[in-house]
Design a protein around this motif. Structure first.
Motif, PDB file in Angstrom:
ATOM      1  N   GLN A  56      24.235  -1.362   4.564  1.00 35.78           N
ATOM      2  CA  GLN A  56      23.020  -0.845   4.387  1.00 35.78           C
ATOM      3  C   GLN A  56      21.888  -1.969   4.664  1.00 35.78           C
ATOM      4  N   PHE A  57      22.304  -3.252   4.122  1.00 35.98           N
ATOM      5  CA  PHE A  57      21.379  -4.340   4.111  1.00 35.98           C
ATOM      6  C   PHE A  57      21.243  -4.624   5.395  1.00 35.98           C
ATOM      7  N   LEU A  58      22.285  -5.003   6.219  1.00 37.88           N
ATOM      8  CA  LEU A  58      22.178  -5.495   7.678  1.00 37.88           C
ATOM      9  C   LEU A  58      21.744  -4.403   8.490  1.00 37.88           C
ATOM     10  N   HIS A  59      21.802  -3.098   8.175  1.00 40.96           N
ATOM     11  CA  HIS A  59      21.124  -2.023   9.040  1.00 40.96           C
ATOM     12  C   HIS A  59      19.492  -2.146   9.241  1.00 40.96           C
ATOM     13  N   ASN A  60      18.880  -2.557   7.963  1.00 35.13           N
ATOM     14  CA  ASN A  60      17.481  -2.497   7.975  1.00 35.13           C
ATOM     15  C   ASN A  60      17.142  -3.326   6.697  1.00 35.13           C
ATOM     16  N   PRO A  61      17.070  -4.615   6.661  1.00 38.27           N
ATOM     17  CA  PRO A  61      16.794  -5.429   5.496  1.00 38.27           C
ATOM     18  C   PRO A  61      15.473  -5.092   4.525  1.00 38.27           C
ATOM     19  N   ALA A  62      14.534  -4.713   5.393  1.00 38.95           N
ATOM     20  CA  ALA A  62      13.266  -4.384   4.934  1.00 38.95           C
ATOM     21  C   ALA A  62      13.288  -3.162   4.040  1.00 38.95           C
ATOM     22  N   LYS A  63      13.944  -2.316   4.903  1.00 40.28           N
ATOM     23  CA  LYS A  63      14.062  -0.797   4.029  1.00 40.28           C
ATOM     24  C   LYS A  63      14.954  -0.965   2.852  1.00 40.28           C
ATOM     25  N   PHE A  64      15.911  -1.544   3.161  1.00 42.86           N
ATOM     26  CA  PHE A  64      16.816  -1.834   1.930  1.00 42.86           C
ATOM     27  C   PHE A  64      16.047  -2.339   0.702  1.00 42.86           C
ATOM     28  N   VAL A  65      15.322  -3.413   0.587  1.00 44.48           N
ATOM     29  CA  VAL A  65      14.496  -3.710  -0.255  1.00 44.48           C
ATOM     30  C   VAL A  65      13.615  -2.882  -0.976  1.00 44.48           C
ATOM     31  N   VAL A  66      12.900  -2.123  -0.149  1.00 41.18           N
ATOM     32  CA  VAL A  66      11.841  -1.650  -0.654  1.00 41.18           C
ATOM     33  C   VAL A  66      12.323  -0.082  -1.328  1.00 41.18           C
ATOM     34  N   ILE A  67      13.372   0.274  -0.730  1.00 35.97           N
ATOM     35  CA  ILE A  67      14.145   1.807  -1.441  1.00 35.97           C
ATOM     36  C   ILE A  67      14.479   1.170  -2.769  1.00 35.97           C
ATOM     37  N   ARG A  68      15.209  -0.126  -2.860  1.00 34.35           N
ATOM     38  CA  ARG A  68      15.746  -0.635  -4.268  1.00 34.35           C
ATOM     39  C   ARG A  68      14.409  -0.740  -5.278  1.00 34.35           C
ATOM     40  N   MET A  69      13.730  -1.351  -4.865  1.00 34.83           N
ATOM     41  CA  MET A  69      12.573  -1.734  -5.598  1.00 34.83           C
ATOM     42  C   MET A  69      12.053  -0.554  -6.497  1.00 34.83           C
ATOM     43  N   GLY A  70      11.915   0.594  -5.482  1.00 34.82           N
ATOM     44  CA  GLY A  70      11.312   1.778  -5.895  1.00 34.82           C
ATOM     45  C   GLY A  70      12.267   2.573  -6.921  1.00 34.82           C
ATOM     46  N   TYR A  72      15.204   0.904  -8.953  1.00 29.52           N
ATOM     47  CA  TYR A  72      15.466   0.111  -9.758  1.00 29.52           C
ATOM     48  C   TYR A  72      14.257  -0.668 -10.497  1.00 29.52           C
ATOM     49  N   SER A  73      13.642  -1.823  -9.720  1.00 23.80           N
ATOM     50  CA  SER A  73      12.779  -2.553 -10.283  1.00 23.80           C
ATOM     51  C   SER A  73      11.965  -3.162  -9.216  1.00 23.80           C
ATOM     52  N   ASN A  74      10.739  -3.385  -9.575  1.00 21.83           N
ATOM     53  CA  ASN A  74       9.678  -4.020  -8.487  1.00 21.83           C
ATOM     54  C   ASN A  74       9.714  -5.562  -8.763  1.00 21.83           C
ATOM     55  N   GLU A  75      10.415  -5.892  -9.626  1.00 21.20           N
ATOM     56  CA  GLU A  75      10.778  -7.226 -10.121  1.00 21.20           C
ATOM     57  C   GLU A  75      11.977  -8.152  -9.373  1.00 21.20           C
ATOM     58  N   VAL A  76      13.157  -7.477  -9.745  1.00 26.59           N
ATOM     59  CA  VAL A  76      14.540  -7.772  -9.536  1.00 26.59           C
ATOM     60  C   VAL A  76      15.267  -6.880  -9.609  1.00 26.59           C
ATOM     61  N   PHE A  77      16.503  -6.823  -8.661  1.00 22.61           N
ATOM     62  CA  PHE A  77      17.617  -5.986  -8.797  1.00 22.61           C
ATOM     63  C   PHE A  77      18.834  -6.571  -8.204  1.00 22.61           C
ATOM     64  N   LYS A  78      19.880  -6.081  -8.702  1.00 22.77           N
ATOM     65  CA  LYS A  78      21.243  -6.696  -8.058  1.00 22.77           C
ATOM     66  C   LYS A  78      21.787  -5.809  -7.213  1.00 22.77           C
ATOM     67  N   THR A  79      22.791  -6.425  -6.287  1.00 23.48           N
ATOM     68  CA  THR A  79      23.281  -5.897  -5.238  1.00 23.48           C
ATOM     69  C   THR A  79      24.627  -6.749  -4.944  1.00 23.48           C
ATOM     70  N   ASN A  80      25.319  -6.558  -3.886  1.00 23.95           N
ATOM     71  CA  ASN A  80      26.211  -7.393  -3.064  1.00 23.95           C
ATOM     72  C   ASN A  80      26.319  -7.138  -2.009  1.00 23.95           C
ATOM     73  N   ILE A  81      25.939  -8.191  -1.339  1.00 24.01           N
ATOM     74  CA  ILE A  81      25.753  -8.463   0.109  1.00 24.01           C
ATOM     75  C   ILE A  81      26.421  -9.605   0.717  1.00 24.01           C
ATOM     76  N   SER A 393       9.956  -8.652   2.389  1.00 25.94           N
ATOM     77  CA  SER A 393       9.723  -7.220   2.299  1.00 25.94           C
ATOM     78  C   SER A 393       8.937  -6.669   1.220  1.00 25.94           C
ATOM     79  N   SER A 394       8.973  -7.534   0.063  1.00 20.71           N
ATOM     80  CA  SER A 394       8.362  -7.197  -1.114  1.00 20.71           C
ATOM     81  C   SER A 394       6.972  -7.388  -1.185  1.00 20.71           C
ATOM     82  N   THR A 395       6.363  -8.072  -0.265  1.00 24.59           N
ATOM     83  CA  THR A 395       4.764  -8.506  -0.234  1.00 24.59           C
ATOM     84  C   THR A 395       4.300  -8.334   1.046  1.00 24.59           C
ATOM     85  N   ASN A 396       4.763  -8.705   2.387  1.00 24.73           N
ATOM     86  CA  ASN A 396       4.103  -8.382   3.390  1.00 24.73           C
ATOM     87  C   ASN A 396       3.343  -7.164   3.631  1.00 24.73           C
ATOM     88  N   LYS A 397       4.142  -5.905   3.167  1.00 28.05           N
ATOM     89  CA  LYS A 397       3.439  -4.713   3.647  1.00 28.05           C
ATOM     90  C   LYS A 397       3.003  -4.111   2.356  1.00 28.05           C
TER      91      LYS A 397
END
Length: 484
Positions: A56-70, A72-81, A393-397
């Protein structure tokens, strides 16, 4: 849905299936508890065994981050990549934490694919250096960072050469053409420039052979390190071997010339001399370092230039403002047809355009670090050895920092940006050492192309593809017209 339709109720309730599932869940639960104990980890999911959430991360890193911020948390979240438990730090606070704690709490870390590509192409396989080597642990990196070829004062000295190479490129590849594809041409340009400045080599045939190889290399640097034919990593490994071979041929030629008394002042010559002082064990080490240096600036600079050309082509008003700024430089007193450092400093609006381009189409999505000790961040524990990922991804847009974020608006940067919200070159002690070089190359190219041509986009709705680095699907085909 189709997957679930292939399972009957009986198969779902099959006792063996239930038993295996229960064993898997319970064993993972106790393993997790044993490893992490009572530590309060960031919210999120580590995904599937082995692969985690890498796909999921490699398919679209920006979307991956934005979805998980919404989610789990807009500060920090865990994953395995990419095979590593990872904490993704978000927003300006996350960027500030990463950049200000370099070599205090975090250290640089490269994905396994990157390590295997750049550390395993020698004829005799030596153990790879640690992911965060010091100059003493890896003399080649110490040489690169200490020799100063990429510092502003050094870039200033060969700015006139950059300008002359740029003019030659446009006269050779753009002049007299009605239609061109921007992306392929600027890749040729940035690679030819790097070959001349870093290796002292002006060989169009070599550049032609290397362009495709560096593309393959770039595609496999941040991916799953599966050395299987057809996989990006496999192609990148082969490309790295081919590039190393080409560079080692150049090293031999330059070494012979230097031995006969020829004086040379490029980075490669410096590294050959450093090799004689014991900082490099073999030509393969030098070739590896040069390959990494070129790779770091080749693709990202080409991406920034390509999308700048695209956005300028979409906005005649932006083109006219850039043209006015550049023509004022050309008509300034004492201008002799070649750019100097003062001219570059006057390109304020043009650089605002480039900054807005990099905000919308970041050439690089983010970078990794490794926790040197157990960290506490935003009330959570990030265990020692976990990887940390900072991302644009968490700031630019994010409309909190850039209102109406999808709009191309260079005026955003007239008064700068909020600290730690716009970091195209990273930050802290590990900020990209080639930042000033990239800025000069991009501005020099835009000065020359805008004062020579204006252009129309032939495919204004062209799709953007790519994972860790964006790319135009069709290469931004344009129709050229004289600027006069």
């Amino acid at each position: 849905m189709a997957f679930y339709q292939t399972l009957s109720v009986d198969s779902i309730l099959e006792p063996k299936v239930l038993l295996l599932g229960a064993i898997f869940i319970v064993s993972n639960y106790f393993l997790f508890k044993r490893v992490f104990g009572t530590k309060k980890l960031p919210p999120g999911s580590l995904g599937w065994p082995v692969v985690g959430e890498t796909v999921q991360f490699l398919h679209n890193p920006a979307k991956f981050v934005v979805i998980r911020m919404g989610k789990y948390s807009n500060e920090v979240f865990k994953t395995n990549i990419l095979g590593e438990n990872t904490a993704v730090l978000c927003g300006p606070a996350g960027n500030k934490f990463m950049f200000t704690n370099e070599q205090k709490l975090v250290k640089v870390w490269h994905p396994h694919s990157t390590q295997k590509i750049f550390y395993s192409n020698k004829p005799q396989q030596a153990p790879p250096p640690p992911p965060n080597p010091t100059p003493q642990e890896a003399g080649k990196q110490g040489a690169l960072r200490s020799m100063g070829f990429l510092r502003p004062e050094a870039v200033m000295r060969y700015l006139d050469k950059i300008d002359l190479i740029t003019k030659h490129h446009l006269n050779t590849h753009w002049e007299g053409k009605q239609e061109v594809k921007v992306y392929s041409l600027v890749k040729t340009y940035t690679l030819a420039l790097a070959c001349q400045l870093f290796m002292g080599v002006n060989d169009p045939d070599l550049v032609e052979r290397l362009v495709g190889k560096f593309d393959e290399l770039s595609h496999g640097i941040h991916t799953i390190a599966w050395n299987i034919p057809g996989m990006a990593f496999y192609g990148a490994k082969k490309a790295a071997v081919a590039i190393s071979g080409e560079i080692q041929q150049v090293i031999k030629q330059k070494s012979d010339a230097m031995a006969s008394g020829v004086q040379m002042q490029d980075i490669l010559s410096y590294m050959i001399k450093a090799g004689q002082e014991g900082k490099f064990k073999a030509p393969a080490d030098i070739a590896e370092a040069i390959m990494g240096l070129i790779s770091a600036g080749y693709g990202t600079t080409a991406i920034a230039l390509t999308f700048a050309m695209k956005y300028i082509g979409e906005r005649p008003d932006v083109y006219q403002k850039i043209l006015a700024e550049q023509m004022e430089i050309k008509s300034s007193e004492g201008f002799n047809g070649v750019l100097d450092w003062d001219h570059i400093q006057k390109m304020k609006y043009t650089w605002n355009v480039v900054s807005e381009t990099m905000r919308l189409r970041a050439p690089l999505q983010g970078m990794f670090r490794e926790a040197m000790t157990d960290l506490t961040y935003a009330g959570y524990t990030i265990p020692k050895g976990w990887k940390l990922y900072w991302t644009v991804s968490s700031t630019n847009k994010n409309p909190d920092y850039f209102p109406n974020p999808e709009k191309f608006d260079p005026s955003r940067f007239e008064d700068g940006s909020t600290p730690y919200t716009f970091n195209p070159f990273g930050g802290g002690p590990r900020m990209c050492p080639g930042k000033e070089y990239a800025r000069v190359v991009v501005l020099t190219f835009l000065h020359n192309v805008v004062t020579k041509f204006k252009w129309d986009l032939l495919c204004p709705d062209e799709k953007v593809i790519g994972d860790m680095a964006p790319a135009p699907e069709l290469g931004v085909p344009i129709r050229l017209h004289s600027a006069n």
